[in-house]
Design an enzyme around this catalytic site. Structure first.
Site, mmCIF file in Angstrom:
data_model
loop_
_atom_site.group_PDB
_atom_site.id
_atom_site.type_symbol
_atom_site.label_atom_id
_atom_site.label_comp_id
_atom_site.label_asym_id
_atom_site.label_seq_id
_atom_site.Cartn_x
_atom_site.Cartn_y
_atom_site.Cartn_z
ATOM 1 N N HIS A 160 2.230 2.237 -13.518
ATOM 2 C CA HIS A 160 2.518 1.617 -12.324
ATOM 3 C C HIS A 160 2.906 0.389 -12.344
ATOM 4 O O HIS A 160 3.154 -0.217 -11.005
ATOM 5 C CB HIS A 160 1.505 2.170 -11.267
ATOM 6 C CG HIS A 160 0.252 1.452 -11.222
ATOM 7 N ND1 HIS A 160 -0.436 1.735 -12.002
ATOM 8 C CD2 HIS A 160 -0.126 0.398 -10.425
ATOM 9 C CE1 HIS A 160 -1.683 0.896 -11.809
ATOM 10 N NE2 HIS A 160 -1.235 0.076 -10.754
HETATM 11 C C1 UD1 Z 1 -0.874 -1.173 -5.414
HETATM 12 C C2 UD1 Z 1 -1.479 -2.606 -5.986
HETATM 13 C C3 UD1 Z 1 -1.832 -2.564 -7.239
HETATM 14 C C4 UD1 Z 1 -2.841 -1.503 -7.784
HETATM 15 C C5 UD1 Z 1 -1.913 -0.007 -7.207
HETATM 16 C C6 UD1 Z 1 -2.910 1.067 -7.390
HETATM 17 C C7 UD1 Z 1 -0.619 -4.685 -4.482
HETATM 18 C C8 UD1 Z 1 -0.131 -5.936 -4.935
HETATM 19 N N1 UD1 Z 1 -0.527 -3.762 -5.459
HETATM 20 O O1 UD1 Z 1 0.490 -1.325 -6.183
HETATM 21 O O2 UD1 Z 1 -2.532 -3.909 -7.429
HETATM 22 O O3 UD1 Z 1 -2.702 -1.463 -8.898
HETATM 23 O O4 UD1 Z 1 -1.904 -0.292 -5.964
HETATM 24 O O5 UD1 Z 1 -2.143 2.299 -7.461
HETATM 25 O O6 UD1 Z 1 -1.682 -4.717 -3.711
HETATM 26 N N2 UD1 Z 1 4.112 4.476 -2.252
HETATM 27 C C9 UD1 Z 1 4.256 5.935 -1.741
HETATM 28 N N3 UD1 Z 1 2.988 6.568 -1.232
HETATM 29 C C10 UD1 Z 1 1.916 5.884 -0.921
HETATM 30 C C11 UD1 Z 1 1.668 4.391 -1.518
HETATM 31 C C12 UD1 Z 1 2.994 3.755 -1.920
HETATM 32 O O7 UD1 Z 1 5.091 6.653 -1.767
HETATM 33 O O8 UD1 Z 1 0.968 6.313 -0.691
HETATM 34 C C13 UD1 Z 1 5.350 4.208 -2.853
HETATM 35 C C14 UD1 Z 1 6.092 3.107 -1.827
HETATM 36 O O9 UD1 Z 1 7.578 3.448 -2.110
HETATM 37 C C15 UD1 Z 1 6.002 1.864 -2.145
HETATM 38 C C16 UD1 Z 1 5.546 1.981 -3.595
HETATM 39 O O10 UD1 Z 1 4.944 3.049 -3.723
HETATM 40 O O11 UD1 Z 1 6.834 1.009 -1.675
HETATM 41 C C17 UD1 Z 1 4.630 0.709 -3.891
HETATM 42 O O12 UD1 Z 1 3.293 0.724 -3.326
HETATM 43 P P1 UD1 Z 1 2.575 -0.600 -3.233
HETATM 44 O O13 UD1 Z 1 1.229 -0.174 -2.372
HETATM 45 O O14 UD1 Z 1 3.475 -1.603 -2.529
HETATM 46 O O15 UD1 Z 1 2.243 -0.945 -4.621
HETATM 47 P P2 UD1 Z 1 1.482 -0.248 -5.940
HETATM 48 O O16 UD1 Z 1 2.536 -0.105 -7.021
HETATM 49 O O17 UD1 Z 1 0.909 1.073 -5.126
HETATM 50 N N1 UDP Z 2 -6.674 7.955 -10.966
HETATM 51 C C1 UDP Z 2 -6.778 9.013 -10.257
HETATM 52 N N2 UDP Z 2 -5.578 10.064 -10.316
HETATM 53 C C2 UDP Z 2 -4.556 9.730 -11.073
HETATM 54 C C3 UDP Z 2 -4.651 8.383 -11.649
HETATM 55 C C4 UDP Z 2 -5.489 7.635 -11.458
HETATM 56 O O1 UDP Z 2 -7.789 9.657 -9.538
HETATM 57 O O2 UDP Z 2 -3.593 10.453 -11.303
HETATM 58 C C5 UDP Z 2 -7.808 7.167 -10.582
HETATM 59 C C6 UDP Z 2 -8.412 6.649 -12.062
HETATM 60 O O3 UDP Z 2 -9.946 6.684 -11.760
HETATM 61 C C7 UDP Z 2 -8.117 5.325 -12.022
HETATM 62 C C8 UDP Z 2 -7.982 4.768 -10.584
HETATM 63 O O4 UDP Z 2 -7.218 5.766 -9.872
HETATM 64 O O5 UDP Z 2 -9.147 4.342 -12.537
HETATM 65 C C9 UDP Z 2 -7.117 3.573 -10.586
HETATM 66 O O6 UDP Z 2 -6.086 3.767 -10.014
HETATM 67 P P1 UDP Z 2 -4.635 2.802 -10.489
HETATM 68 O O7 UDP Z 2 -4.226 2.789 -11.873
HETATM 69 O O8 UDP Z 2 -3.670 3.301 -9.282
HETATM 70 O O9 UDP Z 2 -5.016 1.237 -10.037
HETATM 71 P P2 UDP Z 2 -5.488 0.043 -11.068
HETATM 72 O O10 UDP Z 2 -6.892 0.440 -11.483
HETATM 73 O O11 UDP Z 2 -4.583 -0.295 -11.967
HETATM 74 O O12 UDP Z 2 -5.294 -0.922 -10.066
#
Ligand code: UD1
Ligand code: UDP
Length: 376
Positions: free
Chosen positions: A218
């Site tokens: 991601h």
């Molecule tokens: C965010 C965090 C990242 C973390 C990740 C974990 C920041 C800068 N980024 O990134 O550090 O590793 O979460 O997963 O805070 N979206 C949905 N549904 C949701 C949430 C998001 O559809 O419930 C989609 C939307 O299109 C959104 C995109 O995902 O624009 C990105 O979501 P966003 O929360 O901005 O960043 P992440 O990539 O999830």
């Molecule tokens: N995880 C989960 N389901 C999934 C993928 C991830 O429960 O399908 C959990 C897992 O424990 C992982 C945590 O979500 O360590 C972290 O999520 P993510 O990779 O979104 O964020 P990051 O750790 O990179 O900030």
């Protein structure tokens, strides 16, 4: 009649502690702390959900698995640019602090809410504690690195997951007396749910019979550019000839795969099972039994080191170098993935060891630190 000791306790107002959670990786970090604080009379933990992640499978599922209560405050920030998310979080959280001022704020990880809520607390003179302080990728193109630097520069107490994080902070001039190395709290969640994780039937649900890889991706650096994402999809297709690939697709990644016309290559390949994001218990059950995890996730690098599972991290750097130096993690390029899978399949991947204080007891150390620091 109420015993004297109980009466004495009831006269003391418990310290109100806000635990800030915004996105998926935050929930498994606040849950053990919430439960540890909840068991104490001196403290009243309240969950504040900023709402950055809002899909049921990115948020509600984790509250359920980790037995977290309904948030005391839900800020409903949602998606947006970095400035939009950070700014909206600051405005909404400042209003919460003005009406329901906490005695302390715990921010976790490195998401936008971490920096936003730390700034709000610091400016209102509320003690702020950063859980998972001191990690550094040294890559300022990562939004998370900016959040880490900003947060660690302004908080009052820095809870680190490992000694290398202490060293990073000290090198930046953070006074050592502000740092408590509490260990890796994410693994407390694993231990809290170990019995349920072990007995979950994720493999049966996904009809997995032989060896398999778990894939999560991601990071904007991997998924937000068509050429890079296509290179990764091609590498995943190639390894799906060697073992089944379970790809739990993050919403950001799903959006990009669709936008770049790559989604069908993932959803229709015979060796790839593309799934929605899985719940924590289901997901960790898969990781436990995986031949290899292929990821750019911070949390997955740690969980695989803890469990001794091979981990291929598709990034140029990591803020968690201890998972490489002591654990099972390697930083790889997509072209190196096939050879890595062969090595994992043959059982030749070194098992590594668990870093110091990655022992499922971090929440207890955090509770003790907070009690001492608040003199509760
Ligand atoms: C965010 C965090 C990242 C973390 C990740 C974990 C920041 C800068 N980024 O990134 O550090 O590793 O979460 O997963 O805070 N979206 C949905 N549904 C949701 C949430 C998001 O559809 O419930 C989609 C939307 O299109 C959104 C995109 O995902 O624009 C990105 O979501 P966003 O929360 O901005 O960043 P992440 O990539 O999830
Ligand atoms: N995880 C989960 N389901 C999934 C993928 C991830 O429960 O399908 C959990 C897992 O424990 C992982 C945590 O979500 O360590 C972290 O999520 P993510 O990779 O979104 O964020 P990051 O750790 O990179 O900030």
């Amino acid at each position: 009649m109420t015993p004297v000791r109980q009466r004495k306790y009831s006269l003391v107002t418990p310290k109100k502690v806000h635990l800030i959670a915004a996105a998926r990786p935050n929930f498994m970090k606040i849950a053990p702390l919430y439960h540890a604080l909840k068991a104490q009379k001196w403290c009243r933990p309240l969950v504040v959900h900023t709402g950055q992640h809002y899909d049921a499978n990115m948020s509600d599922a984790f509250f359920r698995d980790l037995t977290l209560p309904e948030p005391a405050h839900h800020l409903e920030i949602g998606s947006g640019t970095h400035a939009e998310q950070t700014g909206r979080t600051m405005i909404a959280y400042e209003a919460v602090c003005q009406t329901d001022r906490p005695d302390a704020i715990v921010v976790v990880g490195d998401v936008n809410a971490t920096a936003a809520c730390a700034m709000v607390g610091a400016k209102l003179w509320i003690p702020v504690i950063h859980l998972e302080a001191g990690l550094r990728s040294r890559d300022r193109r990562m939004p998370e690195e900016i959040n880490r630097l900003v947060t660690d520069a302004i908080v009052d107490v820095l809870w680190t997951p490992s000694r290398d994080a202490d060293a990073n902070l000290i090198a930046e001039g953070v006074p050592p007396e502000k740092i408590d190395c509490i260990g890796n709290i994410m693994l407390d969640s694993f231990e809290m749910l170990r019995a349920k994780i072990t007995t979950a039937d994720t493999r049966a649900q996904l009809k997995l019979t032989g060896p398999f890889a778990v894939v999560t991706l991601h990071r904007p650096s991997n998924v937000d550019a068509a050429a890079k994402l296509e290179e990764l999809v091609a590498a995943i297709e190639k390894i799906s000839e060697k073992l089944t690939v379970v790809f739990t697709v993050h919403p950001r990644t799903r959006k990009r795969l669709a936008e770049y016309g790559l989604l069908e290559r993932i959803t229709e390949a015979s060796g790839i099972r593309a799934t929605e994001p899985l719940g924590y218990i289901e997901f960790m059950n898969l990781v436990m039994h995986a031949t290899i995890a292929i990821t750019d996730s911070g949390g997955v690098q740690e969980e695989t080191t803890y469990l001794g599972i091979p981990c291929a991290t598709l990034r140029e750097n990591t803020e968690r170098p201890i998972t490489v130096s002591e654990g099972t993690n390697r930083l790889l390029k997509p072209a190196q993935l096939a050879a890595a899978v062969d090595e994992a399949l043959s059982g030749r991947w070194p098992k590594g060891r668990r870093p110091e204080l990655w022992d499922g007891q971090a929440a207890m150390r955090a509770e003790r630190s907070l009690r001492t620091r608040l003199q509760a």
